[in-house]
Motif scaffolding. Structure first.
Motif, PDB file in Angstrom:
ATOM      1  N   VAL A  29      10.768  -5.690  -0.986  1.00 54.65           N
ATOM      2  CA  VAL A  29      10.517  -6.379   0.256  1.00 54.65           C
ATOM      3  C   VAL A  29       9.203  -6.122   1.014  1.00 54.65           C
ATOM      4  O   VAL A  29       8.232  -6.898   1.439  1.00 54.65           O
ATOM      5  N   LEU A  30       8.761  -4.726   0.840  1.00 54.72           N
ATOM      6  CA  LEU A  30       7.529  -4.309   1.523  1.00 54.72           C
ATOM      7  C   LEU A  30       6.313  -4.810   0.687  1.00 54.72           C
ATOM      8  O   LEU A  30       5.307  -5.035   1.195  1.00 54.72           O
ATOM      9  N   LEU A  31       6.396  -4.673  -0.667  1.00 54.44           N
ATOM     10  CA  LEU A  31       5.445  -5.281  -1.351  1.00 54.44           C
ATOM     11  C   LEU A  31       5.183  -6.954  -1.168  1.00 54.44           C
ATOM     12  O   LEU A  31       3.929  -7.193  -1.314  1.00 54.44           O
ATOM     13  N   ALA A  32       6.127  -7.374  -1.270  1.00 55.32           N
ATOM     14  CA  ALA A  32       6.148  -8.979  -1.046  1.00 55.32           C
ATOM     15  C   ALA A  32       5.489  -9.428   0.388  1.00 55.32           C
ATOM     16  O   ALA A  32       4.910 -10.216   0.323  1.00 55.32           O
ATOM     17  N   TYR A  33       5.549  -8.689   1.466  1.00 55.61           N
ATOM     18  CA  TYR A  33       4.939  -9.061   2.648  1.00 55.61           C
ATOM     19  C   TYR A  33       3.888  -8.054   2.934  1.00 55.61           C
ATOM     20  O   TYR A  33       3.188  -8.093   4.092  1.00 55.61           O
ATOM     21  N   PRO A  38       3.334  -7.785 -14.578  1.00 55.66           N
ATOM     22  CA  PRO A  38       2.839  -8.128 -13.343  1.00 55.66           C
ATOM     23  C   PRO A  38       3.101  -9.516 -13.110  1.00 55.66           C
ATOM     24  O   PRO A  38       3.601 -10.073 -12.029  1.00 55.66           O
ATOM     25  N   GLU A  39       2.882 -10.473 -14.122  1.00 55.55           N
ATOM     26  CA  GLU A  39       3.493 -11.928 -13.698  1.00 55.55           C
ATOM     27  C   GLU A  39       4.680 -12.000 -13.417  1.00 55.55           C
ATOM     28  O   GLU A  39       5.167 -12.884 -12.393  1.00 55.55           O
ATOM     29  N   ALA A  84      -1.630  -0.743   8.585  1.00 56.28           N
ATOM     30  CA  ALA A  84      -1.662  -1.617   7.621  1.00 56.28           C
ATOM     31  C   ALA A  84      -3.143  -1.904   7.089  1.00 56.28           C
ATOM     32  O   ALA A  84      -3.576  -2.636   6.165  1.00 56.28           O
ATOM     33  N   ALA A  85      -4.297  -1.519   8.017  1.00 57.10           N
ATOM     34  CA  ALA A  85      -5.567  -1.659   7.407  1.00 57.10           C
ATOM     35  C   ALA A  85      -5.939  -0.955   6.170  1.00 57.10           C
ATOM     36  O   ALA A  85      -7.073  -1.223   5.903  1.00 57.10           O
ATOM     37  N   PHE A  86      -5.228  -0.131   5.988  1.00 54.87           N
ATOM     38  CA  PHE A  86      -5.315   0.819   4.674  1.00 54.87           C
ATOM     39  C   PHE A  86      -5.417  -0.230   3.583  1.00 54.87           C
ATOM     40  O   PHE A  86      -4.120  -1.064   3.134  1.00 54.87           O
ATOM     41  N   THR A  87      -6.413  -0.119   2.833  1.00 54.46           N
ATOM     42  CA  THR A  87      -6.646  -1.334   1.552  1.00 54.46           C
ATOM     43  C   THR A  87      -7.010  -0.433   0.209  1.00 54.46           C
ATOM     44  O   THR A  87      -7.378   0.778   0.471  1.00 54.46           O
ATOM     45  N   PRO A  88      -7.187  -0.584  -0.702  1.00 54.16           N
ATOM     46  CA  PRO A  88      -7.536  -0.123  -2.070  1.00 54.16           C
ATOM     47  C   PRO A  88      -8.902   0.769  -1.857  1.00 54.16           C
ATOM     48  O   PRO A  88      -9.390   1.449  -2.517  1.00 54.16           O
ATOM     49  N   ASP A  89      -9.617   0.049  -0.750  1.00 46.19           N
ATOM     50  CA  ASP A  89     -11.078   0.313  -0.656  1.00 46.19           C
ATOM     51  C   ASP A  89     -11.278   1.430   0.512  1.00 46.19           C
ATOM     52  O   ASP A  89     -12.264   1.795   0.532  1.00 46.19           O
ATOM     53  N   THR A  90     -10.033   1.575   1.180  1.00 43.92           N
ATOM     54  CA  THR A  90     -10.083   2.329   2.266  1.00 43.92           C
ATOM     55  C   THR A  90     -10.072   4.072   1.513  1.00 43.92           C
ATOM     56  O   THR A  90      -8.863   4.299   0.892  1.00 43.92           O
ATOM     57  N   PRO A  91     -10.884   4.823   2.171  1.00 43.25           N
ATOM     58  CA  PRO A  91     -10.768   6.355   1.764  1.00 43.25           C
ATOM     59  C   PRO A  91      -9.350   6.705   1.962  1.00 43.25           C
ATOM     60  O   PRO A  91      -8.696   6.671   3.175  1.00 43.25           O
ATOM     61  N   GLY A  92      -8.577   7.479   1.067  1.00 48.04           N
ATOM     62  CA  GLY A  92      -7.295   7.953   1.248  1.00 48.04           C
ATOM     63  C   GLY A  92      -6.066   7.180   1.082  1.00 48.04           C
ATOM     64  O   GLY A  92      -4.976   7.256   1.367  1.00 48.04           O
ATOM     65  N   GLU A 132      -2.110  -6.872  -4.625  1.00 46.25           N
ATOM     66  CA  GLU A 132      -2.937  -6.974  -5.714  1.00 46.25           C
ATOM     67  C   GLU A 132      -3.137  -5.613  -6.258  1.00 46.25           C
ATOM     68  O   GLU A 132      -3.352  -5.583  -7.728  1.00 46.25           O
ATOM     69  N   ALA A 133      -3.460  -4.701  -5.622  1.00 43.96           N
ATOM     70  CA  ALA A 133      -3.780  -3.306  -6.077  1.00 43.96           C
ATOM     71  C   ALA A 133      -2.387  -2.754  -7.014  1.00 43.96           C
ATOM     72  O   ALA A 133      -2.530  -1.860  -7.815  1.00 43.96           O
ATOM     73  N   VAL A 134      -1.413  -2.700  -6.403  1.00 42.94           N
ATOM     74  CA  VAL A 134      -0.237  -2.278  -6.947  1.00 42.94           C
ATOM     75  C   VAL A 134       0.052  -3.203  -8.362  1.00 42.94           C
ATOM     76  O   VAL A 134       0.154  -2.596  -9.314  1.00 42.94           O
ATOM     77  N   LEU A 135       0.010  -4.552  -8.334  1.00 42.58           N
ATOM     78  CA  LEU A 135       0.045  -5.257  -9.536  1.00 42.58           C
ATOM     79  C   LEU A 135      -0.947  -5.063 -10.644  1.00 42.58           C
ATOM     80  O   LEU A 135      -0.657  -5.196 -11.804  1.00 42.58           O
TER      81      LEU A 135
END
Length: 294
Positions: free
Chosen positions: A145-149, A174-175, A262-270, A156-159
Motif C-alpha cells: 500500500v505504501l509503495l503503491a501510493y 519488477p514488472e 515525503a520530500a525524501f527521494t533517492p537524491d536526498t541525502p540520508g 521507482e527507486a525501490v523497483l
C-alpha cells in the motif's frame, strides 16, 4: 575521486546504532565494530559510553549488546509517530475485536515499511513484525500500500533495486510488482499470500489525511489457509476510514510533519535511512477509491 572524509563522533555513534539491522537483536562487540567500520579500540570506547548512558544494554548471559530502552523511549516521543499511534489505537482495538487477527499500522521509512504499532492475540498467526521494526515494501500488505501510493521517485527507486526473495511466493520481478501496485491503486487495497512468511495472508488499506494523501497503511495478517479478503476487508476499510477522519479533524500538525518527510527521494541525502514517512497522491494513479471487491 577524493579521499573519503573521516567520520565525525556523531557519525561513529550512528554507525554503531545502525549496526543493529532488523532481526539482529543481539550483537557482539566485534560484530558492531565490523558493521560500523570502526577500529576495535574506538568501538569498545563508544559502545561502553552508549551502554553507560542506557542507549545500549549488555546482556548478562553472553556479553552481547542490544538496543537499550532509553533509545526506544526517545524514539517513541517523535510527535508524528506518537500522534498517529494514539489516534489509531482505539480503531485498531476495535478491528482486533472484530477479527482476532494481527492488526498492524505502518508508515514509509527509508524505503521500507516501518511498523509503529501492532496488536495480536494468542490465536493470531505468528508474524515477524515487531513495533519499531521495518520490513520490505514489496512483500507485505502494508508495504505494498505504501509503495503503491508513494511518490513516483520513491517507487521507482525501490523497483530499481534487487527485490529480495523471502519465500517461494515473493514477487521479485519488477514488472510483476509494478502491475500489482497498479492493481492496488485501482482497487484501493493490497494483499500478500505467503510472500513474507509462509502461512500468512495480509491485506492492507491506505490511511489518508484531510487532503487525501496517504500517510500510513493499516493491515490485517491472518492464516493463509482459509483467509478470505471478503471477510477481512469490510472491518479493515471501516477502521481505516474512521482513522482517516480522526486525522483530518485532530491532527493537522502531525500530518504536515509526515508530508514534509515525503520530500525524501533517492537524491536526498540520508534517503536510505531517513524517515520519509508520508506518501503523497500519485498523479499517475488518479483519485483512489475506497476498497472494493472488483
Amino acid at each position: 575521486m577524493g579521499a573519503q572524509r573521516p567520520l565525525t563522533a556523531a557519525g561513529k555513534v550512528m554507525g554503531i546504532l545502525d549496526a543493529f539491522a532488523p532481526g539482529d537483536v543481539r550483537l557482539t562487540l566485534s560484530e558492531i565494530c565490523r558493521r560500523a567500520g570502526l577500529p576495535p579500540s574506538t568501538g569498545h570506547r563508544l559502545v561502553g559510553e552508549l551502554t553507560a548512558g542506557g542507549f545500549l544494554e549488555r546482556t548478562p548471559d553472553d556479553g552481547t549488546y542490544r538496543i537499550g530502552t532509553r533509545l526506544w523511549r526517545i524514539g517513541s516521543r517523535a510527535p508524528a509517530v506518537t500522534g498517529l499511534r494514539e489516534l489509531a489505537l482505539p480503531h485498531m482495538e476495535d478491528l482486533y475485536e472484530a477479527t482476532h487477527d494481527n492488526v498492524q499500522l505502518a508508515v514509509l521509512g527509508g524505503g521500507r515499511a516501518l511498523f509503529v504499532e501492532r496488536l495480536r492475540g494468542r490465536r493470531s498467526v505468528p508474524v515477524v513484525t515487531r513495533v519499531g521494526s521495518d520490513l520490505p515494501l514489496h512483500a507485505t500488505g502494508a508495504g505494498k500500500v505504501l509503495l503503491a501510493y508513494a511518490p513516483a521517485a520513491v517507487r521507482e527507486a525501490v523497483l530499481a533495486e534487487p527485490l529480495t526473495r523471502h519465500t517461494s511466493a515473493t514477487l521479485t520481478d519488477p514488472e510483476a510488482l509494478r502491475r500489482d501496485l497498479a492493481a492496488t491503486r485501482r482497487r484501493g487495497y493490497a494483499t500478500t499470500r505467503d510472500e513474507m512468511t509462509a502461512g500468512a495472508f495480509s491485506v492492507g488499506v491506505p490511511v489518508r489525511d484531510r487532503d487525501g494523501a496517504v500517510v500510513a497503511a493499516l493491515s490485517l495478517v491472518a492464516r493463509s489457509r482459509g483467509a478470505d479478503p471478503r471477510r477481512l476487508l469490510p472491518p479493515l476499510a471501516t477502521a481505516a476510514r474512521a482513522l482517516s477522519r480522526d486525522l483530518a479533524v485532530h491532527w493537522d500538525a502531525g500530518t504536515a510533519a509526515l508530508r514534509e518527510d515525503a520530500a525524501f527521494t533517492p537524491d536526498t541525502p540520508g534517503f536510505a535511512s531517513g524517515p520519509g514517512f508520508a506518501t503523497g497522491p500519485d498523479p499517475a494513479s488518479g483519485p483512489a477509491p475506497g476498497p472494493d471487491m472488483d
